[in-house]
Design a protein around this motif. Structure first.
Motif, PDB file in Angstrom:
ATOM      1  N   ASN A 164       0.860  -1.181   0.000  1.00  0.00           N
ATOM      2  CA  ASN A 164       0.000   0.000   0.000  1.00  0.00           C
ATOM      3  C   ASN A 164       0.895   1.230   0.000  1.00  0.00           C
ATOM      4  OD1 ASN A 164      -1.550   2.301   1.026  1.00  0.00           O
ATOM      5  ND2 ASN A 164      -3.197   0.816   1.321  1.00  0.00           N
ATOM      6  N   VAL A 165       0.826   2.021  -1.079  1.00  0.00           N
ATOM      7  CA  VAL A 165       1.719   3.171  -1.228  1.00  0.00           C
ATOM      8  C   VAL A 165       1.095   4.433  -0.641  1.00  0.00           C
ATOM      9  CG1 VAL A 165       2.975   2.255  -3.201  1.00  0.00           C
ATOM     10  CG2 VAL A 165       0.850   3.510  -3.596  1.00  0.00           C
ATOM     11  N   TYR A 166       0.196   4.234   0.317  1.00  0.00           N
ATOM     12  CA  TYR A 166      -0.354   5.354   1.083  1.00  0.00           C
ATOM     13  C   TYR A 166      -0.119   5.169   2.568  1.00  0.00           C
ATOM     14  CZ  TYR A 166      -3.698   8.916   2.595  1.00  0.00           C
ATOM     15  OH  TYR A 166      -4.292  10.015   3.185  1.00  0.00           O
ATOM     16  N   THR A 167      -0.207   3.916   3.028  1.00  0.00           N
ATOM     17  CA  THR A 167      -0.062   3.640   4.456  1.00  0.00           C
ATOM     18  C   THR A 167       1.265   2.946   4.757  1.00  0.00           C
ATOM     19  OG1 THR A 167      -1.318   1.576   4.161  1.00  0.00           O
ATOM     20  CG2 THR A 167      -2.545   3.538   4.844  1.00  0.00           C
ATOM     21  N   THR A 168       1.430   1.690   4.288  1.00  0.00           N
ATOM     22  CA  THR A 168       2.654   0.940   4.592  1.00  0.00           C
ATOM     23  C   THR A 168       3.885   1.620   4.013  1.00  0.00           C
ATOM     24  OG1 THR A 168       1.302  -1.066   4.432  1.00  0.00           O
ATOM     25  CG2 THR A 168       3.683  -1.357   4.565  1.00  0.00           C
ATOM     26  N   TYR A 169       3.746   2.142   2.769  1.00  0.00           N
ATOM     27  CA  TYR A 169       4.848   2.823   2.101  1.00  0.00           C
ATOM     28  C   TYR A 169       4.362   4.215   1.706  1.00  0.00           C
ATOM     29  CZ  TYR A 169       6.775  -1.835   1.919  1.00  0.00           C
ATOM     30  OH  TYR A 169       7.241  -3.075   2.276  1.00  0.00           O
ATOM     31  N   SER A 170       5.020   5.230   2.230  1.00  0.00           N
ATOM     32  CA  SER A 170       4.566   6.602   2.036  1.00  0.00           C
ATOM     33  C   SER A 170       4.769   7.045   0.590  1.00  0.00           C
ATOM     34  CB  SER A 170       5.335   7.542   2.969  1.00  0.00           C
ATOM     35  OG  SER A 170       4.957   8.875   2.751  1.00  0.00           O
ATOM     36  N   GLY A 171       3.657   7.237  -0.118  1.00  0.00           N
ATOM     37  CA  GLY A 171       3.749   7.677  -1.501  1.00  0.00           C
ATOM     38  C   GLY A 171       2.598   8.549  -1.934  1.00  0.00           C
ATOM     39  N   GLY A 172       1.652   8.784  -1.015  1.00  0.00           N
ATOM     40  CA  GLY A 172       0.537   9.646  -1.342  1.00  0.00           C
ATOM     41  C   GLY A 172      -0.655   8.932  -1.925  1.00  0.00           C
ATOM     42  N   GLY A 173      -0.569   7.599  -2.074  1.00  0.00           N
ATOM     43  CA  GLY A 173      -1.687   6.844  -2.605  1.00  0.00           C
ATOM     44  C   GLY A 173      -1.715   6.811  -4.116  1.00  0.00           C
ATOM     45  N   ARG A 174      -2.905   6.485  -4.670  1.00  0.00           N
ATOM     46  CA  ARG A 174      -3.128   6.376  -6.119  1.00  0.00           C
ATOM     47  C   ARG A 174      -2.182   5.344  -6.728  1.00  0.00           C
ATOM     48  NH1 ARG A 174      -4.600  11.913  -8.970  1.00  0.00           N
ATOM     49  NH2 ARG A 174      -5.978  11.818  -7.180  1.00  0.00           N
ATOM     50  N   ALA A 175      -2.296   4.104  -6.279  1.00  0.00           N
ATOM     51  CA  ALA A 175      -1.410   3.034  -6.747  1.00  0.00           C
ATOM     52  C   ALA A 175      -1.626   2.757  -8.228  1.00  0.00           C
ATOM     53  CB  ALA A 175      -1.653   1.762  -5.936  1.00  0.00           C
ATOM     54  N   ARG A 176      -0.525   2.699  -8.967  1.00  0.00           N
ATOM     55  CA  ARG A 176      -0.551   2.365 -10.398  1.00  0.00           C
ATOM     56  C   ARG A 176       0.404   1.209 -10.610  1.00  0.00           C
ATOM     57  NH1 ARG A 176      -4.482   4.466  -9.620  1.00  0.00           N
ATOM     58  NH2 ARG A 176      -5.330   6.412 -10.438  1.00  0.00           N
ATOM     59  N   GLU A 177      -0.156   0.017 -10.853  1.00  0.00           N
ATOM     60  CA  GLU A 177       0.587  -1.227 -10.806  1.00  0.00           C
ATOM     61  C   GLU A 177       1.081  -1.655 -12.186  1.00  0.00           C
ATOM     62  OE1 GLU A 177      -2.672  -2.188 -13.008  1.00  0.00           O
ATOM     63  OE2 GLU A 177      -2.649  -0.990 -11.189  1.00  0.00           O
ATOM     64  N   HIS A 178       2.180  -2.388 -12.194  1.00  0.00           N
ATOM     65  CA  HIS A 178       2.624  -3.074 -13.409  1.00  0.00           C
ATOM     66  C   HIS A 178       3.428  -4.292 -13.006  1.00  0.00           C
ATOM     67  CE1 HIS A 178       3.770  -3.952 -17.447  1.00  0.00           C
ATOM     68  NE2 HIS A 178       5.045  -3.791 -17.192  1.00  0.00           N
ATOM     69  N   VAL A 179       3.018  -5.463 -13.516  1.00  0.00           N
ATOM     70  CA  VAL A 179       3.720  -6.717 -13.230  1.00  0.00           C
ATOM     71  C   VAL A 179       4.670  -7.014 -14.385  1.00  0.00           C
ATOM     72  CG1 VAL A 179       3.472  -9.154 -12.660  1.00  0.00           C
ATOM     73  CG2 VAL A 179       1.685  -7.534 -11.995  1.00  0.00           C
ATOM     74  N   THR A 180       5.927  -7.284 -14.068  1.00  0.00           N
ATOM     75  CA  THR A 180       6.926  -7.607 -15.077  1.00  0.00           C
ATOM     76  C   THR A 180       8.077  -8.339 -14.410  1.00  0.00           C
ATOM     77  OG1 THR A 180       8.339  -6.663 -16.826  1.00  0.00           O
ATOM     78  CG2 THR A 180       8.201  -5.430 -14.770  1.00  0.00           C
ATOM     79  N   ASP A 181       8.860  -9.062 -15.184  1.00  0.00           N
ATOM     80  CA  ASP A 181      10.050  -9.720 -14.646  1.00  0.00           C
ATOM     81  C   ASP A 181      11.219  -8.752 -14.784  1.00  0.00           C
ATOM     82  OD1 ASP A 181      11.992 -11.423 -13.751  1.00  0.00           O
ATOM     83  OD2 ASP A 181      12.015 -12.674 -15.527  1.00  0.00           O
ATOM     84  N   LEU A 182      11.321  -7.820 -13.846  1.00  0.00           N
ATOM     85  CA  LEU A 182      12.285  -6.728 -13.972  1.00  0.00           C
ATOM     86  C   LEU A 182      13.729  -7.203 -13.900  1.00  0.00           C
ATOM     87  CD1 LEU A 182      12.330  -3.610 -14.286  1.00  0.00           C
ATOM     88  CD2 LEU A 182      12.567  -3.483 -11.802  1.00  0.00           C
ATOM     89  N   ASN A 183      14.006  -8.216 -13.077  1.00  0.00           N
ATOM     90  CA  ASN A 183      15.387  -8.668 -12.904  1.00  0.00           C
ATOM     91  C   ASN A 183      15.716  -9.904 -13.728  1.00  0.00           C
ATOM     92  OD1 ASN A 183      13.866 -10.455 -11.469  1.00  0.00           O
ATOM     93  ND2 ASN A 183      14.953 -10.211  -9.519  1.00  0.00           N
ATOM     94  N   GLY A 184      14.792 -10.358 -14.586  1.00  0.00           N
ATOM     95  CA  GLY A 184      15.071 -11.441 -15.517  1.00  0.00           C
ATOM     96  C   GLY A 184      15.311 -12.789 -14.887  1.00  0.00           C
ATOM     97  N   ASP A 185      14.713 -13.033 -13.692  1.00  0.00           N
ATOM     98  CA  ASP A 185      14.924 -14.333 -13.043  1.00  0.00           C
ATOM     99  C   ASP A 185      13.777 -15.310 -13.290  1.00  0.00           C
ATOM    100  OD1 ASP A 185      12.934 -13.225 -11.506  1.00  0.00           O
ATOM    101  OD2 ASP A 185      13.966 -13.471  -9.572  1.00  0.00           O
ATOM    102  N   GLY A 186      12.840 -14.932 -14.159  1.00  0.00           N
ATOM    103  CA  GLY A 186      11.725 -15.807 -14.467  1.00  0.00           C
ATOM    104  C   GLY A 186      10.578 -15.739 -13.487  1.00  0.00           C
ATOM    105  N   ILE A 187      10.663 -14.861 -12.502  1.00  0.00           N
ATOM    106  CA  ILE A 187       9.623 -14.696 -11.483  1.00  0.00           C
ATOM    107  C   ILE A 187       9.042 -13.298 -11.613  1.00  0.00           C
ATOM    108  CG2 ILE A 187       9.114 -14.702  -9.008  1.00  0.00           C
ATOM    109  CD1 ILE A 187      11.570 -16.526  -8.658  1.00  0.00           C
ATOM    110  N   PRO A 188       7.713 -13.153 -11.648  1.00  0.00           N
ATOM    111  CA  PRO A 188       7.133 -11.817 -11.814  1.00  0.00           C
ATOM    112  C   PRO A 188       7.415 -10.907 -10.627  1.00  0.00           C
ATOM    113  CG  PRO A 188       5.425 -13.446 -11.353  1.00  0.00           C
ATOM    114  CD  PRO A 188       6.677 -14.206 -11.612  1.00  0.00           C
ATOM    115  N   ASP A 189       7.784  -9.675 -10.926  1.00  0.00           N
ATOM    116  CA  ASP A 189       7.986  -8.622  -9.939  1.00  0.00           C
ATOM    117  C   ASP A 189       6.856  -7.600 -10.083  1.00  0.00           C
ATOM    118  OD1 ASP A 189      10.608  -9.768  -9.278  1.00  0.00           O
ATOM    119  OD2 ASP A 189      11.243  -8.934 -11.197  1.00  0.00           O
ATOM    120  N   LEU A 190       6.787  -6.666  -9.151  1.00  0.00           N
ATOM    121  CA  LEU A 190       5.708  -5.686  -9.152  1.00  0.00           C
ATOM    122  C   LEU A 190       6.286  -4.280  -9.030  1.00  0.00           C
ATOM    123  CD1 LEU A 190       2.605  -5.159  -9.018  1.00  0.00           C
ATOM    124  CD2 LEU A 190       2.812  -5.321  -6.521  1.00  0.00           C
ATOM    125  N   LEU A 191       5.911  -3.407  -9.965  1.00  0.00           N
ATOM    126  CA  LEU A 191       6.215  -1.987  -9.891  1.00  0.00           C
ATOM    127  C   LEU A 191       4.936  -1.248  -9.528  1.00  0.00           C
ATOM    128  CD1 LEU A 191       8.387  -1.554 -13.125  1.00  0.00           C
ATOM    129  CD2 LEU A 191       9.194  -1.870 -10.780  1.00  0.00           C
TER     130      LEU A 191
END
Length: 302
Positions: A164-191
């Motif tokens: 949660n980018v409003y409570t757990t992680y301070s970001g002001g809310g309005r989460a905009r998600e994208h799932v991708t394998d950012l580090n190329g290890d074959g496991i999905p990551d989350l931005l």
């Protein structure tokens, strides 16, 4: 997303009011505005506020469909999430159906964004949802790939607590998600982007982004991470038992242009592969283990 099937990435973007904006890629990092979407009944596809688009082959018929989110009124209710299936028989020119699949009862939520991704690694497309108040939710597909069905959603968590980018992680809310394998290890990551401009990176682990582990594979499955690609990509495998695995990359004419063979133990495996020597275009990746065949699409771009 290459929505006109020309091998060049395109762009579809929401806005504060009314429209969904479609842009075609020029192949050099620039885009040309194509227009706003209309359905096959002659009506524009619009929302009053906070439009949120996503393109995916919803019903697995080989054509890109349009998932349209947004609000009809500027309130914390009246959210709409609908799927317009592509009724065209031409890959290069999508036509959106006026008859929609209505997902609004699932998530009538304020300023919601959405994408499809098989986050639990069970072979079907799920929904990942970003919410105004910072939450990121997972809606499991309890149907099939060609007839996705959803009964609810749950909060995604990480080792630091709820994502949660409003409570757990301070970001002001309005989460905009994208799932991708950012580090190329074959496991999905989350931005996860948020209203203060930060983008949080949550690294996936244990085989999938939600649950599971090295012994969690129930059936043989194949997922391609890193497509579209200019070269490298990853064939992510779920193996219910130790097996010899064959992977082939097949071009549009049906010719096998790349092969890989190796034996693996049961569990989840990531196979790094390289398509840099292949021409730009659409390919099929075919994997076989224990007499079971799985296929996935690969797009090679320049």
């Amino acid at each position: 997303m290459d929505f006109n099937d020309d091998g060049i990435l395109d762009l579809v973007a929401g806005e504060r009011y009314d429209h969904f904006n479609f842009y075609t890629g020029n192949g050099d990092g620039t885009f040309t505005f194509l227009g706003y979407p209309w359905d096959d009944g002659g009506s524009p596809i619009e929302r009053g506020y906070n439009t949120s688009p996503w393109l995916t082959d919803w019903n697995e018929d080989g054509y890109i469909d349009f998932v349209a989110g947004g609000h009809n009124t500027e309130t914390t209710s009246a959210g709409i999430l609908e799927v317009h299936l592509n009724t065209s028989d031409d890959h290069t020119s999508p036509v959106w159906s006026a008859s929609t699949i209505d997902l609004t009862p699932l998530c009538n939520l304020w300023r919601l964004t959405q994408e499809t991704f098989d986050l639990d690694g069970d072979g079907d497309k799920d929904l990942i949802l970003g919410y105004e108040m910072g939450n990121v939710w997972f809606a499991e597909n309890v149907g099939t790939n060609d007839d996705p069905q959803f009964s609810g959603y749950v909060q995604l968590n990480c080792d630091g607590g709820p994502i949660n980018v409003y409570t757990t992680y301070s970001g002001g809310g309005r989460a905009r998600e994208h799932v991708t394998d950012l580090n190329g290890d074959g496991i999905p990551d989350l931005l996860v982007g948020c209203s203060n401009g930060w983008v949080y990176y949550f690294e996936g682990y244990n085989g999938t982004g939600v649950s599971g582990g090295a012994e969690g594979a129930e059936e043989f499955d194949l997922r391609i991470c890193g497509t579209p690609t200019r070269g490298s990509f990853t064939a992510s495998l779920a193996l219910p038992a130790a097996s010899a695995v064959s992977i082939e990359v097949i071009d549009a004419s049906g010719r096998v242009v790349q092969t890989f063979r190796r034996s693996f133990a049961a569990g989840f495996e990531s196979v790094p592969m390289d398509a840099s020597d292949l021409p730009a275009g659409m390919y099929m990746v075919r994997a076989e283990a224990g007499g079971v065949i799985r296929t996935a699409k690969l797009i090679r771009i320049d």
